[in-house]
Scaffold this motif. Sequence first.
Motif, mmCIF file in Angstrom:
data_model
loop_
_atom_site.group_PDB
_atom_site.id
_atom_site.type_symbol
_atom_site.label_atom_id
_atom_site.label_comp_id
_atom_site.label_asym_id
_atom_site.label_seq_id
_atom_site.Cartn_x
_atom_site.Cartn_y
_atom_site.Cartn_z
ATOM 1 N N PRO A 108 3.414 53.078 28.802
ATOM 2 C CA PRO A 108 2.049 53.497 29.019
ATOM 3 C C PRO A 108 1.302 54.425 28.178
ATOM 4 N N GLU A 109 0.303 54.280 28.003
ATOM 5 C CA GLU A 109 -0.448 55.368 26.877
ATOM 6 C C GLU A 109 -0.206 57.005 27.715
ATOM 7 N N ALA A 110 -0.099 57.124 28.714
ATOM 8 C CA ALA A 110 -0.092 58.123 29.493
ATOM 9 C C ALA A 110 1.354 58.899 29.017
ATOM 10 N N GLN A 111 2.181 58.163 28.659
ATOM 11 C CA GLN A 111 3.618 58.634 28.548
ATOM 12 C C GLN A 111 3.881 58.858 27.068
ATOM 13 N N TRP A 112 2.775 58.617 26.183
ATOM 14 C CA TRP A 112 3.018 58.859 24.688
ATOM 15 C C TRP A 112 3.362 60.258 24.241
ATOM 16 N N ALA A 129 5.717 59.491 16.674
ATOM 17 C CA ALA A 129 4.317 58.900 17.367
ATOM 18 C C ALA A 129 4.786 57.427 17.794
ATOM 19 N N VAL A 130 4.438 56.951 18.809
ATOM 20 C CA VAL A 130 4.509 55.865 19.514
ATOM 21 C C VAL A 130 3.331 54.912 19.553
ATOM 22 N N LEU A 131 3.057 53.627 19.054
ATOM 23 C CA LEU A 131 2.095 52.860 19.284
ATOM 24 C C LEU A 131 2.513 51.619 19.887
ATOM 25 N N SER A 132 2.119 51.507 21.407
ATOM 26 C CA SER A 132 2.538 50.586 22.283
ATOM 27 C C SER A 132 1.260 49.625 22.796
ATOM 28 N N THR A 133 1.501 48.369 22.339
ATOM 29 C CA THR A 133 0.381 47.673 22.920
ATOM 30 C C THR A 133 0.954 46.338 23.403
ATOM 31 N N VAL A 205 -4.941 52.561 17.500
ATOM 32 C CA VAL A 205 -4.242 53.476 16.467
ATOM 33 C C VAL A 205 -5.146 54.992 16.761
ATOM 34 N N LYS A 206 -6.165 54.811 16.914
ATOM 35 C CA LYS A 206 -6.927 55.973 16.998
ATOM 36 C C LYS A 206 -6.649 56.772 18.362
ATOM 37 N N GLN A 207 -6.154 55.987 19.268
ATOM 38 C CA GLN A 207 -5.661 56.631 20.642
ATOM 39 C C GLN A 207 -4.408 57.397 20.424
ATOM 40 N N VAL A 208 -3.686 56.747 19.387
ATOM 41 C CA VAL A 208 -2.421 57.544 19.119
ATOM 42 C C VAL A 208 -2.481 58.905 18.594
ATOM 43 N N VAL A 209 -3.822 59.075 17.804
ATOM 44 C CA VAL A 209 -4.201 60.372 17.317
ATOM 45 C C VAL A 209 -4.483 61.113 18.393
ATOM 46 N N LYS A 210 -5.398 60.689 19.389
ATOM 47 C CA LYS A 210 -5.837 61.305 20.323
ATOM 48 C C LYS A 210 -4.835 61.876 21.310
ATOM 49 N N ALA A 211 -3.810 61.107 21.603
ATOM 50 C CA ALA A 211 -2.568 61.449 22.401
ATOM 51 C C ALA A 211 -1.833 62.403 21.931
ATOM 52 N N GLY A 212 -1.737 62.422 20.689
ATOM 53 C CA GLY A 212 -0.847 63.257 19.965
ATOM 54 C C GLY A 212 -1.265 64.738 19.644
ATOM 55 N N THR A 337 -5.267 37.394 33.825
ATOM 56 C CA THR A 337 -4.641 38.734 34.601
ATOM 57 C C THR A 337 -4.652 39.767 33.521
ATOM 58 N N SER A 338 -4.979 41.062 33.710
ATOM 59 C CA SER A 338 -5.104 41.969 32.600
ATOM 60 C C SER A 338 -5.146 43.497 33.331
ATOM 61 N N THR A 339 -3.965 43.634 33.873
ATOM 62 C CA THR A 339 -3.695 45.052 34.598
ATOM 63 C C THR A 339 -2.566 45.640 33.732
ATOM 64 N N ALA A 340 -2.174 47.046 34.282
ATOM 65 C CA ALA A 340 -1.160 47.800 33.698
ATOM 66 C C ALA A 340 -0.299 47.795 34.646
ATOM 67 N N SER A 341 0.101 46.916 35.632
ATOM 68 C CA SER A 341 1.176 46.814 36.589
ATOM 69 C C SER A 341 2.373 46.651 36.035
ATOM 70 N N LYS A 342 3.533 47.256 36.505
ATOM 71 C CA LYS A 342 4.709 47.355 35.867
ATOM 72 C C LYS A 342 5.395 46.122 36.408
#
Length: 534
Positions: A108-112, A129-133, A205-212, A337-342
Motif C-alpha cells: 500500500p502507498e501509505a507503507q512506501w 524507492a518502491v513503485l507498487s501498482t 511515479v509522481k506519488q513515489v517522489v511525494k511519498a519519499g 471491484t476496485s478497493t484496497a481491501s487486502k
Amino acid sequence: PPPAALPSLRTSASFPRSPSQLPLFSKPSSIAGARLSARSTPSINPRCDAVSQGNETPPKPISSTPSPLELLKSSAANRYTKEKSSIIAIGLNIHTAPVEIREKLAIPEAQWPQVITELCALNHIEEAAVLSTCNRMEIYVVALSQHRGVKEVTEWMSKTSGVPVHELCKHQILLYNKDATKHLFEVAAGLDSLVLGEGQILAQVKQVVKAGQGVAGFDRKISGLFKQAISVGKRVRSETNISSGSVSVSSAAVELGLMKLSESSYVDAGVLVIGAGKMGKLVIKHLVAKGCKKMVVVNRTEEKVNAIRNELRDVEVVYRPLSEMLECAAAADVIFTSTASKSPLFTKENVHMLPPISQGERRRLFIDICVPRNVEPSVSDLDNALLYNVDDLQEVVVANKEDRLQKAREAQAIILEELNKFEAWIDSLETVPTIKKFRAYVERIRASELDKCLSKMGNDISKEQKEAIYALSMGIVNKLLHGPMQHLRCDGNDNRCLNEVLENMRALNRMYDLETEISVMEEKIRVKMGRSQK
C-alpha cells in the motif's frame, strides 16, 4: 543540481563498457579500476542471483578496542572501494508474474516510506524507492555491492510476502544501472504498461517522489532518477500524443464488460461499482462515456461518492454503504471491484448464494481490477458467475494497440536522449569528491602562503594592500584551477569526454594523494551506521 537541470550533459553511446556483473558469491575483481568499471549487461527476466547457494559468513568480531566505525571499515574496505555503487531495479510486473503472485507482494502507498527505511537498513543498500501498482511491484535501489544488494532485497521481498526465493526468481525482473534507468523511463512513459501509453502510471511515479520526500534513503540518486522519469513521461506524452485515444486499465475493464454483456450496452444493465477511490472514479467516468446513465456505488463513506456526483450531474449515482454490498450485488448484472481491501470482498460461498440475474439465464459478470484481488478466484468455478481480473484485459488491449506502436517508437528516441542526459549526470557525480578535495588542497596551500607573506611584511601594510594581496592569491589559484576543473567536467560534446574525465579524476587522486575513494567509502559507512543506530 537535479538531472533535468543539466541538459547539456550527455554520455556517448559508443563509450566502451566492460561487463561487471558478478555471480552472487564470486569474489570481486581485485583490479584497482574495477570500482569505475562500466555498467553490466541487463537480465530482463533472469535467473535470480539470490537463489540459495549458501550464506556468506559474516566477518568475525575483533576482540580489541577499535571503534564500531573502524570495525566496519576493516571488513568493508575492499568491497566498497572495488565496486561502484549500482542502480538496481528488482521486482515483478504484469509481463513476468501472474496476479496471484503479484498480489502477495503488493505494498500500500501509505507503507512506501516504511519500506524505504527497511530497505536502507540492509547492509548494502544506500538508497531505495518502491513503485507498487495493480500491474507491478518494483523496487529501485542504489546498492554498495551489486550482487549482495540483489541478494538482500530478494530475501527481504521473500520474507515480507511469504513467497519463497526460488519462486520469486521465476518471475523476477532484474536490471542494472543504464538498463534499470531505461526501464523506469519506459514505465513512466507508459511503454511498459498493459495498456500502451496509459496515463495513470505517470501519476503513480509522481506519488513515489511525494511519498519519499523527507525519508532517509530517498536521496540524491534515487530521487533524481524518479524526477527525471517524470520529465520523460511528460515529454513522451506531449511530443508523441501516445495517450491520445488510448485506454487505461479502468477503461479497458469497462470495454471488457461491454464485450461480455449480451445486449452490448450499459443502458439497461444493472451496474455496481465497489470502491470510489482513484480507480473506481475512473471506472465510473468510463461507464458514463459508454452510455451508462445509472449505477450503484458501494463505498465505506459517502464523501467521495458525493464528489463524483457533483462532476457527473446528468448521471444517477446511488450511494450504498459497504454493509449493503451483497444486497446490491444481488440486483446487479455487472460488478466492478476496485478497493484496497487486502482480503476478498466476494467469496465463492456468498456469490453462490446470490439470486439469478433478472435477464434470462445469463451469468453475473465480475470484473476485478484490484491487486490484491477483491473477488476470490474460485468464484470462476460457479455456474452463475463470470470472473475477470486485470490479467484478462489483454483481450481488449490487443485491439487498441497497433495504432500506438509508431508513437511508441518515437517515444524511444526521447527516452534515449533523456537516458544519456541522466547517465552523464550520474557519472559526473563520480568527480564531485575529487573536485572538492582538490579545491580544499589548493586552498590550504594558498592560505598558508598568504599568511607567510603577510607575516613577513609586518604590520605596516594597509588594509587595502592586504586586500590586494588576498585578491592576487585568489586570482592565481582560480586561474590555475580553471584547467583541471574543466577537465573534471563533461559537457557532452566529445565522444571520449566521459572516459577522459574519469581518467583525469584518477590522475589527480594519484598526483595529489587525495584518497577520494577512501573518503567516499568512509562516508557511506558512516551513513549506514547512522541509520542502523536509529
